[in-house]
Design a protein around this motif. Structure first.
Motif, PDB file in Angstrom:
ATOM      1  N   LEU A 151       6.489  -8.930  -6.469  1.00 20.25           N
ATOM      2  CA  LEU A 151       7.272  -9.092  -7.512  1.00 20.25           C
ATOM      3  C   LEU A 151       6.412  -9.395  -8.665  1.00 20.25           C
ATOM      4  CD1 LEU A 151      10.080  -9.884  -8.405  1.00 20.25           C
ATOM      5  CD2 LEU A 151       9.513 -12.405  -7.819  1.00 20.25           C
ATOM      6  N   ALA A 152       5.235  -9.634  -8.552  1.00 21.63           N
ATOM      7  CA  ALA A 152       4.409 -10.004  -9.977  1.00 21.63           C
ATOM      8  C   ALA A 152       3.902  -8.499 -10.319  1.00 21.63           C
ATOM      9  CB  ALA A 152       3.143 -10.733  -9.580  1.00 21.63           C
ATOM     10  N   ALA A 153       3.727  -7.639  -9.322  1.00 23.84           N
ATOM     11  CA  ALA A 153       3.310  -6.294  -9.693  1.00 23.84           C
ATOM     12  C   ALA A 153       4.377  -5.595 -10.221  1.00 23.84           C
ATOM     13  CB  ALA A 153       2.784  -5.510  -8.271  1.00 23.84           C
ATOM     14  N   ALA A 154       5.656  -5.806  -9.719  1.00 22.77           N
ATOM     15  CA  ALA A 154       6.851  -5.209 -10.139  1.00 22.77           C
ATOM     16  C   ALA A 154       7.006  -5.420 -11.502  1.00 22.77           C
ATOM     17  CB  ALA A 154       8.071  -5.325  -9.251  1.00 22.77           C
ATOM     18  N   ASN A 155       6.948  -6.891 -11.973  1.00 19.90           N
ATOM     19  CA  ASN A 155       7.250  -7.222 -13.299  1.00 19.90           C
ATOM     20  C   ASN A 155       6.092  -6.630 -14.239  1.00 19.90           C
ATOM     21  OD1 ASN A 155       9.409  -9.170 -13.921  1.00 19.90           O
ATOM     22  ND2 ASN A 155       8.833  -9.390 -11.571  1.00 19.90           N
ATOM     23  N   ALA A 186       1.069  -5.417  -3.207  1.00 22.53           N
ATOM     24  CA  ALA A 186       0.897  -4.890  -4.749  1.00 22.53           C
ATOM     25  C   ALA A 186       1.335  -3.503  -5.159  1.00 22.53           C
ATOM     26  CB  ALA A 186      -0.532  -5.110  -5.152  1.00 22.53           C
ATOM     27  N   ALA A 187       0.655  -2.540  -4.101  1.00 18.71           N
ATOM     28  CA  ALA A 187       1.009  -1.198  -4.476  1.00 18.71           C
ATOM     29  C   ALA A 187       2.667  -0.944  -4.487  1.00 18.71           C
ATOM     30  CB  ALA A 187       0.283  -0.503  -3.536  1.00 18.71           C
ATOM     31  N   VAL A 188       3.114  -1.233  -3.398  1.00 17.23           N
ATOM     32  CA  VAL A 188       4.498  -0.927  -3.253  1.00 17.23           C
ATOM     33  C   VAL A 188       5.439  -1.634  -4.264  1.00 17.23           C
ATOM     34  CG1 VAL A 188       4.386   0.023  -0.793  1.00 17.23           C
ATOM     35  CG2 VAL A 188       4.994  -2.434  -1.334  1.00 17.23           C
ATOM     36  N   GLY A 189       5.057  -2.785  -4.643  1.00 17.41           N
ATOM     37  CA  GLY A 189       5.647  -3.595  -5.654  1.00 17.41           C
ATOM     38  C   GLY A 189       5.643  -3.068  -7.000  1.00 17.41           C
ATOM     39  N   ALA A 190       4.661  -2.215  -7.235  1.00 18.47           N
ATOM     40  CA  ALA A 190       4.253  -1.726  -8.477  1.00 18.47           C
ATOM     41  C   ALA A 190       5.084  -0.276  -8.362  1.00 18.47           C
ATOM     42  CB  ALA A 190       2.625  -1.382  -8.869  1.00 18.47           C
ATOM     43  N   VAL A 191       5.046   0.481  -7.393  1.00 22.34           N
ATOM     44  CA  VAL A 191       5.757   1.731  -7.271  1.00 22.34           C
ATOM     45  C   VAL A 191       7.182   1.524  -7.085  1.00 22.34           C
ATOM     46  CG1 VAL A 191       5.799   3.653  -6.030  1.00 22.34           C
ATOM     47  CG2 VAL A 191       3.723   2.715  -6.689  1.00 22.34           C
TER      48      VAL A 191
END
Length: 429
Positions: free
Chosen positions: A30-34, A75-80
């Motif tokens: 969630l932090a990475a997506a934001n 982190a990777a899939v959250g960001a992508v």
């Protein structure tokens, strides 16, 4: 309906929510997506810092839809492919294309433990196209307390959670076991019907787990019933359904669990033994609904005495709620319900949490069997007495004693567990 009952309903709706995957990696996702949303483009590099407890629970657990484990993957899939507004279902829309692309980011992601006072802490710093974004989640799995872009603070708030009902003998409004039982049995049914979603979601997860995930505990137990090595009784049914749901969840199945107090396994442990008992005893829909409310609210109550993450296995404490509800389904009243919780605290209060992973399903099945066993003793008016261990004459004091053990007595245990796990990670595989 009293204000106190309204507070209980508010608490249930806040703490019993759907969660896709283990909740600690989901905080990182969630932090990475934001961070990606703040940057406007996918990050080129990410640095992740987490508390020791979040590291412990994210090291060995499957990330839904990826077939992989670990916080770098989250982190990777959250960001992508993560939804910045998705909460604990941040990865609900993840596709295989997202996963394949996320794999290319893994070499550019670092994860380390940060010395912070909060047991639940996730910080992601992302860089792309000469810009930097930073997002911090703290206290609760989805509570963003800081958002920055290029050093400019866009959002900042303290780490304290929202409205929270405190244990008895603390700040008002209070909770006690008797108040919870009275509420569960007397509140208008229409006000609590929403809790049935916990049974639906976690049953679907159990059905998926019976196909074979993780350690396949639910599937293996089911096969042994078919081979007549195990009896098709109440305890075995409860263990089969509970462990199957946990098997699927911990191995990354793309189905949400209905969580409790920020944990899918706690939600499973508070739900599936009750569902199994209601099925076995042919309970009515109303009885199942009230039993689920009793179980989940007791699990929340017990957890209020503890840190969100600790060295004490929270599935074992959540199953105490199931034990209480099963006792009621078996015909027990308040006295027998309190006996059951005293029995469970006398039995499984020493199970450690050494991080999230496939072995969590074993702990869920162990706690489930303890719940049924304690219930059967309780309806026969048998209980662990106040002369033994941390069990007190008053059940609320017993619960407080367990909280003291978890929050204060097991701090050194938690540190050593985390140190052992970090040393394992540092060694070449």
């Amino acid at each position: 309906m009293t204000q106190h009952w309204s507070d209980f309903i508010t608490l249930l709706k806040r703490e019993v929510v759907p969660a896709l995957g283990c909740t600690e990696p989901m905080s990182v996702a969630l932090a990475a997506a934001n961070c990606r949303q703040l940057l406007g483009v996918e990050p080129e590099q990410m640095n992740v810092w987490v508390s020791g407890n979040l590291f412990k629970n994210g090291m060995g657990v499957g990330v839904p839809g990826t077939g992989m484990i670990g916080l770098p993957v989250a982190a990777a899939v959250g960001a992508v492919g993560g939804n910045p507004q998705g909460g604990l279902e941040v990865l609900k829309g993840l596709t295989q294309a997202h996963v394949e692309h996320a794999k290319t980011l893994l070499p550019a992601i670092s994860v380390d433990v940060k010395d912070v006072p909060d047991v639940l802490y996730a910080e992601v710093e992302a860089q792309a196209a000469g810009h930097t974004a930073r997002v911090v989640i703290c206290t609760d799995h989805t509570r963003i307390i800081l958002m920055e872009k290029d050093g400019e603070v866009l959002l900042q708030q303290d780490s304290a959670p929202g409205v929270q009902i405190q244990p008895a003998k603390s700040a008002t409004p209070s909770m006690s076991l008797r108040e919870i039982v009275d509420f569960a049995l007397a509140v208008p049914l229409a006000e609590i019907d929403f809790i049935r979603e916990a049974a639906r979601l976690n049953q679907a997860l159990a059905d998926e787990g019976l196909q074979g995930y993780g350690l396949r505990i639910g599937k293996i137990l089911t096969e042994q019933v078919e081979r007549k090595l195990l009896s098709d009784d109440l305890m075995t049914l409860a263990m089969r359904l509970s462990s199957a749901a946990s098997d699927a969840r911990m191995d990354g199945a793309m189905l949400p669990a209905m969580s409790n107090s920020g944990s899918g396994n706690q939600g499973i442990a508070a739900t599936m033994p009750v569902v199994a008992a209601a099925r076995f005893l042919q309970a009515s829909d109303e009885q199942l609904t009230r039993a689920l409310v009793m179980s989940h609210l007791i699990a929340i109550y017990i957890k209020t005495y503890q840190n969100k993450l600790s060295a004490l296995c929270a599935a074992s404490t959540a199953a105490m709620g199931s034990g209480a509800a099963i006792t009621w389904l078996l015909g027990g009243q308040y006295e027998q319900i309190s006996h059951c919780i005293n029995n469970m605290i006398g039995d499984v209060s020493g199970i450690i949490c050494d991080g999230a992973g496939s072995a969590c399903s074993m702990k869920v099945s162990t706690s489930t069997s303890a719940a049924v066993k304690s219930s059967l003793l309780a309806i026969n008016n048998l209980r662990v007495t106040q002369s033994e261990g941390i069990v007190a004459d008053d059940v609320d004091q017993t619960i407080a004693n367990l909280g003291r053990l978890s929050k204060e007595g097991m701090l050194d245990t938690d540190i050593e567990i985390i140190n052992i796990m970090r040393n394992k990670q540092a060694k070449p595989s």
